[in-house]
Design a protein around this motif. Structure first.
Motif, short mmCIF file in Angstrom:
data_model
loop_
_atom_site.label_atom_id
_atom_site.label_comp_id
_atom_site.label_asym_id
_atom_site.label_seq_id
_atom_site.Cartn_x
_atom_site.Cartn_y
_atom_site.Cartn_z
N UNK A 1 0.84 -1.20 0.00
CA UNK A 1 0.00 0.00 0.00
C UNK A 1 0.87 1.25 0.00
N UNK A 2 0.20 2.41 -0.03
CA UNK A 2 0.91 3.70 0.00
C UNK A 2 1.19 4.10 1.44
N UNK A 3 2.33 4.73 1.66
CA UNK A 3 2.65 5.22 3.00
C UNK A 3 1.66 6.29 3.42
N UNK A 4 1.28 6.34 4.69
CA UNK A 4 0.34 7.37 5.15
C UNK A 4 0.93 8.76 4.96
N UNK A 5 0.11 9.67 4.48
CA UNK A 5 0.55 11.05 4.28
C UNK A 5 0.34 11.82 5.57
N UNK A 6 1.32 11.72 6.46
CA UNK A 6 1.22 12.37 7.77
C UNK A 6 1.52 13.86 7.64
N UNK A 7 0.58 14.68 8.07
CA UNK A 7 0.76 16.13 8.00
C UNK A 7 1.40 16.61 9.30
N UNK A 8 2.72 16.56 9.32
CA UNK A 8 3.46 16.90 10.53
C UNK A 8 3.39 18.39 10.85
N UNK A 9 3.22 18.66 12.13
CA UNK A 9 3.29 20.04 12.61
C UNK A 9 4.56 20.18 13.44
N UNK A 10 5.45 21.06 13.01
CA UNK A 10 6.72 21.25 13.72
C UNK A 10 6.49 22.06 14.99
N UNK A 11 6.91 21.50 16.11
CA UNK A 11 6.75 22.18 17.39
C UNK A 11 8.09 22.84 17.78
N UNK A 12 8.07 23.67 18.78
CA UNK A 12 9.28 24.40 19.17
C UNK A 12 10.16 23.69 20.18
N UNK A 13 9.68 22.57 20.72
CA UNK A 13 10.43 21.90 21.79
C UNK A 13 11.61 21.07 21.25
N UNK A 14 12.65 20.98 22.06
CA UNK A 14 13.81 20.15 21.73
C UNK A 14 14.21 19.32 22.94
N UNK A 15 14.91 18.22 22.69
CA UNK A 15 15.45 17.39 23.76
C UNK A 15 16.57 16.53 23.18
N UNK A 16 17.33 15.90 24.05
CA UNK A 16 18.43 15.03 23.62
C UNK A 16 18.04 13.58 23.87
N UNK A 17 18.17 12.74 22.83
CA UNK A 17 17.90 11.31 22.94
C UNK A 17 19.14 10.57 22.45
N UNK A 18 19.75 9.81 23.35
CA UNK A 18 20.93 9.03 22.98
C UNK A 18 22.09 9.87 22.45
N UNK A 19 22.19 11.10 22.93
CA UNK A 19 23.26 11.97 22.49
C UNK A 19 22.95 12.79 21.25
#
Length: 304
Positions: A132-150
């Motif tokens: 099938x086709x990949x879902x067309x996810x309409x991402x909303x960019x948020x302002x938050x940041x964090x560190x994951x695994x460096x």
């Protein structure tokens, strides 16, 4: 002199192009789904001994806590559950079926260039090849940041539809949630005994869920676990309804390359057709249970 410089530049460009073509990465993800709704079904049940409760919780942990490996390059990836040997005496077939319905089983291949995916699934002894086709996810960019695994990560959110064959977000309906049965003698009660109810009427399944993802531009690939993609960097964490998928390890350009290709085994089918097949088979199982004197409700066999 100009020819020498031109030759050096050409060699450098060629090397970078070759590295880009051969680039590959591997990421390990830990997936955990909340079992609160299931545990609530057993609490206060006098028929379940502490030993049985412990056994059930161990089986549930195996179904709801999984480890996956994502192998990816610039355009495609394969996402597969880490294989574990079943303990002697366990109901391998039943556990595999429930594992499939809880997000495991099979190889999930996705190609972000063609925006398509292929996944092989085994369900009730039959092998299916979902394309099938990949879902067309309409991402909303948020302002938050964090560190994951460096890695520095950025937050993005989206809404996605829920597949009816993915039971991670369902919960058994409470008696109070079900529509009140018509009283005997009411006009509405005529012939209701012979009418079949839909299997999905017995469970609560959301039509869509809110997703929170954390991606890192430091690994600039349009990839992520399962069907998640479409962000300017590898997705390292996804919160999807009751499920959290967290990356625990990343290896870039590993020594042992993996062939990233789509699975080919099974009856070719669309996602919608596969979902309908699963619901139909579950209805058949429920009807068989009714025939044996069951109450027709939702029954999941946890034990072996």
């Amino acid at each position: 002199m100009f020819k020498v410089i031109f030759t050096i530049v050409t060699l450098v460009v060629s090397c970078f192009g070759l590295q880009a073509q051969e680039f590959q990465g591997m990421a390990v993800y830990e997936s955990k789904t909340s079992t609160a709704d299931f545990k609530a079904r057993f609490e206060g049940n006098k028929d379940i001994t502490p030993e049985m409760q412990k056994n059930i919780e161990e089986r549930m942990k195996k179904m709801f806590e999984k480890t996956f490996i994502l192998n990816f390059d610039k355009s495609a990836s394969i996402y597969k559950e880490e294989e574990k040997l079943d303990a002697p005496g366990q109901n391998g077939g039943g556990m595999r079926m429930m594992g499939n319905m809880m997000g495991g089983g099979g190889t999930y291949y996705k190609n972000v260039k063609s925006k398509s995916y292929t996944v092989d699934k085994e369900f009730m002894g039959k092998e299916f090849l979902i394309k099938d086709s990949l879902p067309n996810l309409k991402w909303k960019m948020e302002g938050e940041t964090r560190v994951i695994g460096g890695y520095n990560c950025f937050k993005a959110t989206a809404i996605r539809p829920v597949s009816t064959s993915d039971f991670r977000n369902f919960r058994p309906k409470k008696v109070d949630d079900k529509k009140e049965e018509p009283k005997k003698g009411d006009a509405a009660s005529v012939d209701t005994k012979d009418k079949k109810t839909n299997f999905m009427d017995n469970i609560d399944m959301p039509k869509e869920v809110a997703i929170t993802a954390w991606y890192t531009p430091e690994i600039p690939v349009n990839q992520g676990p399962e069907g998640y993609w479409g962000l300017p960097g590898l997705i390292l964490e996804v919160s999807d309804g009751k499920t959290i998928i967290l990356c625990s390890k990343v290896v870039l350009n590993p020594k042992n390359k993996v062939e990233i290709k789509a699975p080919t085994k099974g009856k070719e089918i669309s996602q919608k057709e596969y979902d309908e097949t699963v619901v139909k088979k579950m209805e058949e199982m429920r009807d068989m249970n009714q025939g044996r004197g069951g109450n027709g409700g939702m029954h999941i066999r946890i034990g072996g």
